[in-house]
Design a protein around this motif. Structure first.
Motif, mmCIF file in Angstrom:
data_model
loop_
_atom_site.group_PDB
_atom_site.id
_atom_site.type_symbol
_atom_site.label_atom_id
_atom_site.label_comp_id
_atom_site.label_asym_id
_atom_site.label_seq_id
_atom_site.Cartn_x
_atom_site.Cartn_y
_atom_site.Cartn_z
ATOM 1 N N ALA A 57 0.775 5.119 -16.698
ATOM 2 C CA ALA A 57 1.147 4.218 -15.668
ATOM 3 C C ALA A 57 2.446 3.689 -16.161
ATOM 4 O O ALA A 57 3.391 3.093 -15.166
ATOM 5 N N ALA A 58 2.828 3.354 -17.322
ATOM 6 C CA ALA A 58 4.037 2.640 -17.750
ATOM 7 C C ALA A 58 5.215 3.390 -17.263
ATOM 8 O O ALA A 58 6.205 2.756 -17.339
ATOM 9 N N ALA A 59 5.254 4.783 -17.209
ATOM 10 C CA ALA A 59 6.430 5.596 -16.782
ATOM 11 C C ALA A 59 6.291 5.589 -15.298
ATOM 12 O O ALA A 59 7.287 6.316 -14.681
ATOM 13 N N SER A 60 5.538 5.102 -14.508
ATOM 14 C CA SER A 60 5.451 5.417 -13.091
ATOM 15 C C SER A 60 6.158 4.156 -12.556
ATOM 16 O O SER A 60 6.674 3.064 -13.011
ATOM 17 N N SER A 61 6.662 4.409 -11.022
ATOM 18 C CA SER A 61 7.539 3.557 -10.316
ATOM 19 C C SER A 61 7.062 3.886 -9.038
ATOM 20 O O SER A 61 6.748 4.935 -8.443
ATOM 21 N N ALA A 62 7.542 2.706 -8.145
ATOM 22 C CA ALA A 62 7.122 2.814 -6.523
ATOM 23 C C ALA A 62 8.298 2.112 -5.781
ATOM 24 O O ALA A 62 8.973 1.029 -6.374
ATOM 25 N N LYS A 63 9.003 2.598 -4.776
ATOM 26 C CA LYS A 63 9.894 2.033 -3.955
ATOM 27 C C LYS A 63 9.496 2.292 -2.412
ATOM 28 O O LYS A 63 8.924 3.210 -2.298
ATOM 29 N N LEU A 64 9.406 1.228 -1.833
ATOM 30 C CA LEU A 64 8.920 1.464 -0.403
ATOM 31 C C LEU A 64 9.970 0.676 0.712
ATOM 32 O O LEU A 64 10.577 -0.204 0.045
ATOM 33 N N ASP A 65 10.074 1.282 1.696
ATOM 34 C CA ASP A 65 10.751 0.624 2.834
ATOM 35 C C ASP A 65 9.932 0.751 4.026
ATOM 36 O O ASP A 65 9.256 1.627 4.555
ATOM 37 N N VAL A 66 9.835 -0.427 4.708
ATOM 38 C CA VAL A 66 8.881 -0.742 5.932
ATOM 39 C C VAL A 66 9.611 -1.175 7.015
ATOM 40 O O VAL A 66 10.554 -2.124 6.874
ATOM 41 N N GLU A 67 9.470 -0.410 8.191
ATOM 42 C CA GLU A 67 10.189 -0.954 9.378
ATOM 43 C C GLU A 67 9.197 -2.030 10.053
ATOM 44 O O GLU A 67 8.219 -1.667 10.575
ATOM 45 N N GLY A 113 -6.027 -6.187 11.871
ATOM 46 C CA GLY A 113 -5.274 -5.477 12.732
ATOM 47 C C GLY A 113 -4.456 -4.119 11.471
ATOM 48 O O GLY A 113 -4.766 -4.474 10.555
ATOM 49 N N LYS A 114 -3.954 -3.391 12.325
ATOM 50 C CA LYS A 114 -3.297 -2.326 11.303
ATOM 51 C C LYS A 114 -1.970 -2.076 11.545
ATOM 52 O O LYS A 114 -1.206 -2.572 12.497
ATOM 53 N N PHE A 115 -1.222 -1.522 10.413
ATOM 54 C CA PHE A 115 0.368 -1.361 10.317
ATOM 55 C C PHE A 115 0.608 0.166 10.181
ATOM 56 O O PHE A 115 -0.270 0.824 9.353
ATOM 57 N N ASN A 116 1.465 0.610 10.908
ATOM 58 C CA ASN A 116 1.637 2.150 10.880
ATOM 59 C C ASN A 116 2.913 2.722 9.884
ATOM 60 O O ASN A 116 2.701 3.792 9.115
ATOM 61 N N HIS A 117 3.999 2.321 10.279
ATOM 62 C CA HIS A 117 5.149 3.291 9.713
ATOM 63 C C HIS A 117 5.834 2.817 8.467
ATOM 64 O O HIS A 117 6.190 1.500 8.414
ATOM 65 N N PHE A 118 5.966 3.428 7.698
ATOM 66 C CA PHE A 118 6.807 3.101 6.434
ATOM 67 C C PHE A 118 7.358 4.453 5.529
ATOM 68 O O PHE A 118 6.912 5.556 5.786
ATOM 69 N N SER A 119 7.987 4.293 4.549
ATOM 70 C CA SER A 119 8.428 5.510 3.628
ATOM 71 C C SER A 119 8.562 5.054 2.138
ATOM 72 O O SER A 119 8.665 3.872 2.076
ATOM 73 N N ALA A 120 8.096 5.865 1.293
ATOM 74 C CA ALA A 120 7.909 5.588 0.052
ATOM 75 C C ALA A 120 8.374 6.555 -0.924
ATOM 76 O O ALA A 120 8.453 7.927 -0.771
ATOM 77 N N ASP A 121 8.836 6.252 -1.945
ATOM 78 C CA ASP A 121 9.354 7.134 -2.990
ATOM 79 C C ASP A 121 8.797 6.775 -4.576
ATOM 80 O O ASP A 121 8.920 5.565 -5.030
ATOM 81 N N VAL A 122 7.449 7.312 -4.609
ATOM 82 C CA VAL A 122 6.466 7.027 -5.625
ATOM 83 C C VAL A 122 6.254 8.007 -6.461
ATOM 84 O O VAL A 122 6.192 9.343 -6.386
ATOM 85 N N THR A 175 0.712 -1.302 0.037
ATOM 86 C CA THR A 175 0.072 0.138 -0.036
ATOM 87 C C THR A 175 0.760 1.061 0.027
ATOM 88 O O THR A 175 0.560 2.167 -0.704
ATOM 89 N N ALA A 176 1.869 1.262 0.755
ATOM 90 C CA ALA A 176 2.789 2.302 0.896
ATOM 91 C C ALA A 176 3.321 2.866 -0.608
ATOM 92 O O ALA A 176 3.674 3.798 -0.787
ATOM 93 N N SER A 177 3.399 1.921 -1.442
ATOM 94 C CA SER A 177 3.923 2.006 -2.821
ATOM 95 C C SER A 177 2.843 3.188 -3.564
ATOM 96 O O SER A 177 3.517 3.652 -4.521
ATOM 97 N N PHE A 178 1.825 3.270 -3.059
ATOM 98 C CA PHE A 178 0.808 4.418 -3.757
ATOM 99 C C PHE A 178 0.667 5.618 -2.908
ATOM 100 O O PHE A 178 -0.293 6.247 -3.283
ATOM 101 N N ALA A 179 1.200 5.657 -1.690
ATOM 102 C CA ALA A 179 1.001 6.685 -0.639
ATOM 103 C C ALA A 179 1.292 7.940 -1.124
ATOM 104 O O ALA A 179 0.887 9.097 -0.723
ATOM 105 N N LEU A 180 2.554 8.228 -2.086
ATOM 106 C CA LEU A 180 3.276 9.492 -2.584
ATOM 107 C C LEU A 180 3.070 9.272 -4.134
ATOM 108 O O LEU A 180 3.232 8.113 -4.490
#
Length: 195
Positions: A72-82, A56-65, A25-30
């Motif tokens: 869409a073909a030129a779009s990209s997503a990178k994510l890091d989750v603690e 249940g829910k999860f909270n912390h992550f960072s994303a570069d999207v 999900t975070a891959s689309f947050a930004l």
């Protein structure tokens, strides 16, 4: 004693699922033109404990999207989750899920998702292929996402089934899926507002 073990197993499996869910999900947050709306976005995971659904829910992550619905073909997503940064309301449970048999957060503190291809479908549907890594295990995944605009906001919704054991989440006696199911449903609702 058995009841406590069941509770611990449930919490740990949930944490594992949530980490994976956050990765998707975070891959689309930004995106290049928007920022996430705090308090409006949610990530949850549903699994069965003794055949009873638990969520249940999860909270912390960072994303570069970089997401452009017109390209869409030129779009990209990178994510890091603690992986240890989730809260199920109990310090004991949170500590348990970070342990060696589950996340082993000391050795594998992050779960990551890197997109390899984003395809547009019909009526705001997208499929995002990528590499998901949890606990040192990398798999190819495809994430279904539904996108729409809500005023100035961009909204992303979806659900993805995963197998916790595919990522070695729950080793030793916890490989037994009769208490905590292997199947996990990741759900997400991401709202991003334009700057």
């Amino acid at each position: 004693m058995i009841h406590r073990l069941v509770q611990k197993a449930s919490v740990v499996a949930l944490g594992a699922a949530l980490a994976a869910g956050a990765a998707f999900t975070a891959s689309f947050a930004l995106n290049a033109d928007a920022a996430p709306e705090a308090g409006k976005s949610t990530v949850s995971a549903v699994f069965k404990q003794m055949n009873v659904p638990v969520e249940g829910k999860f909270n912390h992550f960072s994303a570069d999207v970089h997401f452009d619905p017109a390209n869409a073909a030129a779009s990209s997503a990178k994510l890091d989750v603690e992986v240890a940064s989730f809260d199920l309301g109990s310090p004991d449970y949170n500590k348990e899920v970070a342990g060696d048999e589950w996340f082993d957060a000391g050795k594998f503190p992050h779960a990551t998702f890197v997109s390899t291809q984003i395809k547009a479908g019909a009526n705001g549907a997208y499929s995002v292929a990528g590499k998901l890594t949890i606990k040192g295990k990398t798999t190819d995944v495809v994430v279904p996402v539904q996108y729409h605009k809500d005023g100035a906001n961009q909204v992303f919704d979806g659900a993805l089934p995963i197998k916790r054991l595919a990522y070695n989440i729950g080793t030793g006696e916890w490989k037994d899926t009769s208490i905590v199911a292997d199947d996990v449903q990741i759900k997400f609702h991401i709202v991003a507002a334009a700057h």
